[in-house]
Design an enzyme around this catalytic site. Structure first.
Site, PDB file in Angstrom:
ATOM      1  N   ASN A 159       0.835  -1.213   0.000  1.00 40.91           N
ATOM      2  CA  ASN A 159       0.000   0.000   0.000  1.00 40.91           C
ATOM      3  C   ASN A 159       0.865   1.256   0.000  1.00 40.91           C
ATOM      4  O   ASN A 159       0.541   2.235  -0.691  1.00 40.91           O
ATOM      5  CB  ASN A 159      -0.969  -0.008   1.187  1.00 40.91           C
ATOM      6  CG  ASN A 159      -2.198  -0.848   0.909  1.00 40.91           C
ATOM      7  OD1 ASN A 159      -3.080  -0.449   0.152  1.00 40.91           O
ATOM      8  ND2 ASN A 159      -2.252  -2.035   1.493  1.00 40.91           N
ATOM      9  N   ARG A 204      -0.085  -2.505  14.958  1.00 40.48           N
ATOM     10  CA  ARG A 204      -0.103  -2.202  16.386  1.00 40.48           C
ATOM     11  C   ARG A 204      -1.444  -1.576  16.732  1.00 40.48           C
ATOM     12  O   ARG A 204      -1.961  -0.747  15.977  1.00 40.48           O
ATOM     13  CB  ARG A 204       0.991  -1.174  16.751  1.00 40.48           C
ATOM     14  CG  ARG A 204       2.399  -1.616  16.521  1.00 40.48           C
ATOM     15  CD  ARG A 204       2.853  -2.720  17.438  1.00 40.48           C
ATOM     16  NE  ARG A 204       2.749  -2.384  18.853  1.00 40.48           N
ATOM     17  CZ  ARG A 204       2.801  -3.284  19.843  1.00 40.48           C
ATOM     18  NH1 ARG A 204       2.941  -4.565  19.553  1.00 40.48           N
ATOM     19  NH2 ARG A 204       2.700  -2.918  21.099  1.00 40.48           N
ATOM     20  N   LEU A 259      -3.509   1.040  18.689  1.00 37.54           N
ATOM     21  CA  LEU A 259      -3.123   2.376  19.147  1.00 37.54           C
ATOM     22  C   LEU A 259      -3.983   2.810  20.336  1.00 37.54           C
ATOM     23  O   LEU A 259      -5.179   2.522  20.392  1.00 37.54           O
ATOM     24  CB  LEU A 259      -3.273   3.371  17.993  1.00 37.54           C
ATOM     25  CG  LEU A 259      -2.332   3.072  16.813  1.00 37.54           C
ATOM     26  CD1 LEU A 259      -2.778   3.785  15.556  1.00 37.54           C
ATOM     27  CD2 LEU A 259      -0.889   3.449  17.178  1.00 37.54           C
ATOM     28  N   ASN A 268      -6.995   4.369   8.113  1.00 38.00           N
ATOM     29  CA  ASN A 268      -6.493   2.991   8.093  1.00 38.00           C
ATOM     30  C   ASN A 268      -7.139   2.265   6.920  1.00 38.00           C
ATOM     31  O   ASN A 268      -8.210   2.675   6.430  1.00 38.00           O
ATOM     32  CB  ASN A 268      -6.857   2.291   9.403  1.00 38.00           C
ATOM     33  CG  ASN A 268      -6.324   0.876   9.486  1.00 38.00           C
ATOM     34  OD1 ASN A 268      -5.187   0.594   9.075  1.00 38.00           O
ATOM     35  ND2 ASN A 268      -7.121  -0.037   9.998  1.00 38.00           N
ATOM     36  N   HIS A 314      -8.441  -1.657   6.022  1.00 43.45           N
ATOM     37  CA  HIS A 314      -8.695  -2.958   6.647  1.00 43.45           C
ATOM     38  C   HIS A 314      -9.271  -3.904   5.601  1.00 43.45           C
ATOM     39  O   HIS A 314     -10.259  -3.570   4.938  1.00 43.45           O
ATOM     40  CB  HIS A 314      -9.669  -2.800   7.812  1.00 43.45           C
ATOM     41  CG  HIS A 314      -9.924  -4.099   8.497  1.00 43.45           C
ATOM     42  ND1 HIS A 314      -8.995  -4.690   9.324  1.00 43.45           N
ATOM     43  CD2 HIS A 314     -10.977  -4.949   8.449  1.00 43.45           C
ATOM     44  CE1 HIS A 314      -9.473  -5.839   9.763  1.00 43.45           C
ATOM     45  NE2 HIS A 314     -10.673  -6.030   9.247  1.00 43.45           N
ATOM     46  N   THR A 317     -10.520   5.641  14.809  1.00 48.83           N
ATOM     47  CA  THR A 317     -10.964   6.041  16.147  1.00 48.83           C
ATOM     48  C   THR A 317     -10.358   5.039  17.114  1.00 48.83           C
ATOM     49  O   THR A 317      -9.668   4.113  16.686  1.00 48.83           O
ATOM     50  CB  THR A 317     -12.504   5.999  16.270  1.00 48.83           C
ATOM     51  OG1 THR A 317     -12.930   4.654  16.061  1.00 48.83           O
ATOM     52  CG2 THR A 317     -13.175   6.924  15.260  1.00 48.83           C
ATOM     53  N   LEU A 323     -10.961  -0.564  17.586  1.00 50.45           N
ATOM     54  CA  LEU A 323     -10.139  -1.286  16.601  1.00 50.45           C
ATOM     55  C   LEU A 323     -10.943  -1.581  15.334  1.00 50.45           C
ATOM     56  O   LEU A 323     -11.987  -2.230  15.410  1.00 50.45           O
ATOM     57  CB  LEU A 323      -9.623  -2.602  17.212  1.00 50.45           C
ATOM     58  CG  LEU A 323      -8.811  -3.489  16.257  1.00 50.45           C
ATOM     59  CD1 LEU A 323      -7.481  -2.856  15.893  1.00 50.45           C
ATOM     60  CD2 LEU A 323      -8.606  -4.863  16.857  1.00 50.45           C
ATOM     61  N   GLN A 356      -7.445  -3.934  -5.279  1.00 51.20           N
ATOM     62  CA  GLN A 356      -8.424  -2.884  -4.962  1.00 51.20           C
ATOM     63  C   GLN A 356      -7.876  -1.934  -3.897  1.00 51.20           C
ATOM     64  O   GLN A 356      -8.115  -0.722  -3.959  1.00 51.20           O
ATOM     65  CB  GLN A 356      -9.730  -3.518  -4.468  1.00 51.20           C
ATOM     66  CG  GLN A 356     -10.371  -4.477  -5.444  1.00 51.20           C
ATOM     67  CD  GLN A 356     -10.725  -3.783  -6.742  1.00 51.20           C
ATOM     68  OE1 GLN A 356     -11.328  -2.709  -6.734  1.00 51.20           O
ATOM     69  NE2 GLN A 356     -10.344  -4.372  -7.845  1.00 51.20           N
TER      70      GLN A 356
HETATM   71  C1  GRF Z   1      -3.207  -5.027   3.775  1.00 50.08           C
HETATM   72  O1  GRF Z   1      -3.979  -6.145   3.479  1.00 50.08           O
HETATM   73  C2  GRF Z   1      -4.016  -4.032   4.564  1.00 50.08           C
HETATM   74  O2  GRF Z   1      -5.365  -4.023   4.222  1.00 50.08           O
HETATM   75  C3  GRF Z   1      -3.840  -4.522   5.970  1.00 50.08           C
HETATM   76  O3  GRF Z   1      -2.516  -4.969   6.040  1.00 50.08           O
HETATM   77  C4  GRF Z   1      -2.066  -5.336   4.742  1.00 50.08           C
HETATM   78  C5  GRF Z   1      -0.844  -4.535   4.449  1.00 50.08           C
HETATM   79  O4  GRF Z   1      -0.231  -4.916   3.255  1.00 50.08           O
HETATM   80  N1  GRF Z   1      -4.164  -3.491   6.925  1.00 50.08           N
HETATM   81  P1  GRF Z   1       0.979  -4.058   2.687  1.00 50.08           P
HETATM   82  O5  GRF Z   1       2.053  -4.029   3.779  1.00 50.08           O
HETATM   83  O6  GRF Z   1       0.493  -2.706   2.338  1.00 50.08           O
HETATM   84  O7  GRF Z   1       1.461  -4.834   1.496  1.00 50.08           O
END
Ligand code: GRF
Length: 225
Positions: A19, A96, A98, A112, A114, A146, A149, A178
Protein backbone atom coordinates in the site's frame (compact mmCIF):
# COMPACT_ATOMS: atom_id res chain seq x y z
CA UNK A 1 13.36 28.70 -0.42
CA UNK A 2 9.99 28.20 -2.10
CA UNK A 3 7.30 27.08 0.30
CA UNK A 4 6.20 23.54 -0.33
CA UNK A 5 2.44 23.67 -0.48
CA UNK A 6 1.78 20.02 -1.25
CA UNK A 7 0.03 18.27 1.64
CA UNK A 8 2.41 16.13 3.68
CA UNK A 9 1.73 12.51 4.63
CA UNK A 10 3.38 10.23 7.16
CA UNK A 11 2.87 6.52 6.42
CA UNK A 12 3.11 3.90 9.19
CA UNK A 13 3.96 0.34 8.22
CA UNK A 14 4.98 -3.00 9.74
CA UNK A 15 5.70 -5.12 6.70
CA UNK A 16 5.62 -5.49 2.95
CA UNK A 17 4.36 -1.98 2.22
CA UNK A 18 2.51 -2.68 -1.01
CA UNK A 19 0.00 0.00 0.00
CA UNK A 20 2.92 2.34 0.71
CA UNK A 21 4.13 1.59 -2.82
CA UNK A 22 0.71 2.55 -4.18
CA UNK A 23 1.05 5.90 -2.38
CA UNK A 24 4.60 6.38 -3.69
CA UNK A 25 3.45 5.67 -7.24
CA UNK A 26 0.34 7.87 -6.95
CA UNK A 27 2.38 10.73 -5.49
CA UNK A 28 4.84 10.45 -8.38
CA UNK A 29 2.28 10.15 -11.16
CA UNK A 30 0.19 13.01 -9.81
CA UNK A 31 -3.01 11.10 -9.04
CA UNK A 32 -2.21 11.90 -5.40
CA UNK A 33 -1.31 15.54 -4.96
CA UNK A 34 0.72 15.04 -1.78
CA UNK A 35 4.24 14.22 -0.61
CA UNK A 36 5.20 11.37 1.66
CA UNK A 37 7.26 13.22 4.26
CA UNK A 38 8.29 10.05 6.08
CA UNK A 39 7.68 6.36 6.57
CA UNK A 40 7.83 4.92 10.09
CA UNK A 41 7.94 1.20 10.81
CA UNK A 42 7.75 -0.58 14.15
CA UNK A 43 9.79 -3.41 12.61
CA UNK A 44 13.31 -3.25 11.22
CA UNK A 45 14.30 -4.89 7.95
CA UNK A 46 10.87 -4.97 6.34
CA UNK A 47 10.32 -4.55 2.62
CA UNK A 48 8.35 -1.33 3.13
CA UNK A 49 11.49 0.39 4.41
CA UNK A 50 13.33 -0.70 1.28
CA UNK A 51 10.52 0.78 -0.82
CA UNK A 52 10.90 4.08 1.09
CA UNK A 53 14.68 4.04 0.57
CA UNK A 54 14.27 3.32 -3.14
CA UNK A 55 11.94 6.30 -3.44
CA UNK A 56 14.29 8.57 -1.44
CA UNK A 57 11.76 9.00 1.37
CA UNK A 58 12.91 9.62 4.96
CA UNK A 59 12.25 6.54 7.05
CA UNK A 60 12.81 5.35 10.56
CA UNK A 61 12.18 2.40 12.82
CA UNK A 62 10.60 2.77 16.23
CA UNK A 63 10.71 -0.70 17.74
CA UNK A 64 7.78 -1.17 20.11
CA UNK A 65 9.75 -3.86 21.94
CA UNK A 66 12.12 -1.19 23.24
CA UNK A 67 9.34 0.47 25.22
CA UNK A 68 8.03 -0.47 28.64
CA UNK A 69 4.39 -0.21 27.64
CA UNK A 70 1.97 0.73 24.89
CA UNK A 71 1.55 4.27 26.25
CA UNK A 72 5.26 5.13 26.08
CA UNK A 73 5.62 3.64 22.59
CA UNK A 74 2.60 5.57 21.35
CA UNK A 75 3.85 8.81 22.92
CA UNK A 76 7.22 8.50 21.15
CA UNK A 77 5.57 7.46 17.89
CA UNK A 78 3.20 10.44 18.03
CA UNK A 79 6.09 12.85 18.73
CA UNK A 80 8.09 11.45 15.80
CA UNK A 81 5.08 11.70 13.48
CA UNK A 82 4.41 15.29 14.56
CA UNK A 83 8.02 16.24 13.87
CA UNK A 84 7.19 15.85 10.16
CA UNK A 85 4.11 18.11 10.50
CA UNK A 86 1.84 15.87 8.46
CA UNK A 87 -1.57 16.90 7.20
CA UNK A 88 -2.63 13.25 7.15
CA UNK A 89 -1.35 10.06 8.79
CA UNK A 90 -1.75 6.84 6.81
CA UNK A 91 -1.78 3.46 8.55
CA UNK A 92 -0.73 0.98 5.86
CA UNK A 93 -0.42 -2.48 7.34
CA UNK A 94 0.66 -1.05 10.69
CA UNK A 95 0.14 -3.96 13.06
CA UNK A 96 -0.10 -2.20 16.39
CA UNK A 97 -3.20 -1.34 18.37
CA UNK A 98 -3.12 2.38 19.15
CA UNK A 99 -4.07 3.98 22.46
CA UNK A 100 -6.97 6.46 22.65
CA UNK A 101 -4.42 9.16 23.60
CA UNK A 102 -2.54 8.55 20.34
CA UNK A 103 -5.71 8.51 18.24
CA UNK A 104 -6.95 11.75 19.86
CA UNK A 105 -3.75 13.56 18.87
CA UNK A 106 -4.49 12.85 15.21
CA UNK A 107 -8.28 12.84 15.31
CA UNK A 108 -9.82 13.51 11.91
CA UNK A 109 -6.48 13.23 10.10
CA UNK A 110 -5.60 9.56 10.41
CA UNK A 111 -6.82 6.75 8.16
CA UNK A 112 -6.49 2.99 8.09
CA UNK A 113 -7.13 0.29 5.53
CA UNK A 114 -8.70 -2.96 6.65
CA UNK A 115 -9.07 -5.99 4.36
CA UNK A 116 -12.75 -6.74 4.94
CA UNK A 117 -16.12 -5.20 4.28
CA UNK A 118 -16.42 -3.59 7.71
CA UNK A 119 -18.28 -3.93 10.02
CA UNK A 120 -17.70 -7.58 9.06
CA UNK A 121 -14.48 -9.17 10.31
CA UNK A 122 -12.56 -6.58 12.30
CA UNK A 123 -9.22 -7.95 13.53
CA UNK A 124 -7.00 -10.56 11.92
CA UNK A 125 -7.39 -13.36 9.33
CA UNK A 126 -10.23 -11.60 7.55
CA UNK A 127 -9.97 -13.57 4.30
CA UNK A 128 -9.83 -16.93 6.02
CA UNK A 129 -12.87 -16.01 8.07
CA UNK A 130 -14.81 -14.86 5.00
CA UNK A 131 -14.01 -18.07 3.10
CA UNK A 132 -14.85 -20.28 6.08
CA UNK A 133 -18.14 -18.47 6.58
CA UNK A 134 -19.11 -19.31 2.99
CA UNK A 135 -19.31 -15.64 1.96
CA UNK A 136 -19.51 -15.00 -1.76
CA UNK A 137 -17.90 -11.57 -1.57
CA UNK A 138 -14.99 -10.05 0.31
CA UNK A 139 -13.38 -6.68 0.13
CA UNK A 140 -11.61 -3.81 1.79
CA UNK A 141 -12.51 -0.67 3.71
CA UNK A 142 -10.65 2.61 4.15
CA UNK A 143 -11.80 4.33 7.33
CA UNK A 144 -10.94 7.16 9.67
CA UNK A 145 -9.25 5.85 12.79
CA UNK A 146 -10.96 6.04 16.15
CA UNK A 147 -10.01 4.25 19.34
CA UNK A 148 -12.27 1.34 18.41
CA UNK A 149 -10.14 -1.29 16.60
CA UNK A 150 -11.08 -1.32 12.89
CA UNK A 151 -14.22 0.51 13.98
CA UNK A 152 -13.84 4.09 12.76
CA UNK A 153 -16.23 5.59 10.22
CA UNK A 154 -15.87 4.15 6.74
CA UNK A 155 -14.82 6.29 3.78
CA UNK A 156 -14.73 3.89 0.85
CA UNK A 157 -15.16 0.17 0.26
CA UNK A 158 -14.28 -2.06 -2.69
CA UNK A 159 -15.84 -5.46 -3.09
CA UNK A 160 -14.46 -8.52 -4.88
CA UNK A 161 -16.00 -11.94 -5.44
CA UNK A 162 -14.83 -15.00 -3.56
CA UNK A 163 -14.30 -17.54 -6.33
CA UNK A 164 -14.51 -21.32 -6.12
CA UNK A 165 -11.13 -22.73 -5.07
CA UNK A 166 -9.99 -19.51 -3.41
CA UNK A 167 -7.67 -19.71 -0.46
CA UNK A 168 -6.50 -16.90 1.78
CA UNK A 169 -3.65 -16.01 -0.58
CA UNK A 170 -5.59 -15.89 -3.83
CA UNK A 171 -8.30 -13.85 -2.17
CA UNK A 172 -5.77 -11.53 -0.51
CA UNK A 173 -4.10 -10.76 -3.84
CA UNK A 174 -7.46 -10.02 -5.47
CA UNK A 175 -8.32 -7.66 -2.60
CA UNK A 176 -4.88 -5.98 -2.66
CA UNK A 177 -5.42 -4.82 -6.25
CA UNK A 178 -8.42 -2.88 -4.96
CA UNK A 179 -6.59 -1.66 -1.85
CA UNK A 180 -3.98 -0.01 -4.02
CA UNK A 181 -6.65 1.94 -5.86
CA UNK A 182 -8.98 3.06 -3.10
CA UNK A 183 -6.44 4.06 -0.45
CA UNK A 184 -4.58 6.75 -2.41
CA UNK A 185 -7.96 7.88 -3.75
CA UNK A 186 -9.34 8.43 -0.24
CA UNK A 187 -6.16 10.31 0.69
CA UNK A 188 -6.47 12.46 -2.43
CA UNK A 189 -10.05 13.42 -1.49
CA UNK A 190 -8.79 14.42 1.96
CA UNK A 191 -5.87 16.41 0.53
CA UNK A 192 -8.19 18.21 -1.89
CA UNK A 193 -10.42 19.20 1.01
CA UNK A 194 -13.34 17.15 -0.34
CA UNK A 195 -13.31 14.69 2.54
CA UNK A 196 -13.39 15.45 6.25
CA UNK A 197 -14.56 14.01 9.54
CA UNK A 198 -17.16 16.24 11.17
CA UNK A 199 -18.35 15.30 14.65
CA UNK A 200 -17.61 11.66 13.91
CA UNK A 201 -19.33 11.66 10.49
CA UNK A 202 -17.23 11.48 7.34
CA UNK A 203 -18.40 13.93 4.69
CA UNK A 204 -17.50 13.77 1.01
CA UNK A 205 -18.24 16.92 -0.99
CA UNK A 206 -20.27 18.23 1.94
CA UNK A 207 -22.54 15.16 2.07
CA UNK A 208 -22.44 12.60 4.89
CA UNK A 209 -21.20 9.24 3.66
CA UNK A 210 -23.32 6.11 4.04
CA UNK A 211 -22.44 3.91 7.00
CA UNK A 212 -20.18 1.60 4.97
CA UNK A 213 -18.63 4.46 2.99
CA UNK A 214 -18.90 5.10 -0.70
CA UNK A 215 -18.58 2.10 -3.01
CA UNK A 216 -15.65 1.89 -5.40
CA UNK A 217 -16.70 0.56 -8.78
CA UNK A 218 -13.89 -1.36 -10.35
CA UNK A 219 -13.98 -1.96 -14.07
CA UNK A 220 -12.24 -5.26 -13.60
CA UNK A 221 -14.23 -8.41 -14.25
CA UNK A 222 -13.36 -11.52 -12.31
CA UNK A 223 -13.04 -15.12 -13.30
CA UNK A 224 -11.31 -18.16 -11.85
CA UNK A 225 -10.59 -19.57 -15.28
C1 GRF B 1 -3.21 -5.03 3.78
O1 GRF B 1 -3.98 -6.15 3.48
C2 GRF B 1 -4.02 -4.03 4.56
O2 GRF B 1 -5.36 -4.02 4.22
C3 GRF B 1 -3.84 -4.52 5.97
O3 GRF B 1 -2.52 -4.97 6.04
C4 GRF B 1 -2.07 -5.34 4.74
C5 GRF B 1 -0.84 -4.54 4.45
O4 GRF B 1 -0.23 -4.92 3.26
N1 GRF B 1 -4.16 -3.49 6.93
P1 GRF B 1 0.98 -4.06 2.69
O5 GRF B 1 2.05 -4.03 3.78
O6 GRF B 1 0.49 -2.71 2.34
O7 GRF B 1 1.46 -4.83 1.50
Amino acid sequence: MPHNKRPQLVVLISGSGSNLQAFIDASKNGSLDADIAAVISNKAGVMGLERADNAGIANEVIDHKQFADRESFDAELADRIESYKPDLVILAGFMRILTPEFVDRFAGRIMNIHPSLLPKYPGLHTHKRAIEAGDTTAGVTVHFVTSELDGGPAIIQAEVPILPGDDEDTLASRVLVQEHQIYPLAAQWFCEGKLSLNDGTPELNGEPLPISGTKFCSEKSYSNK
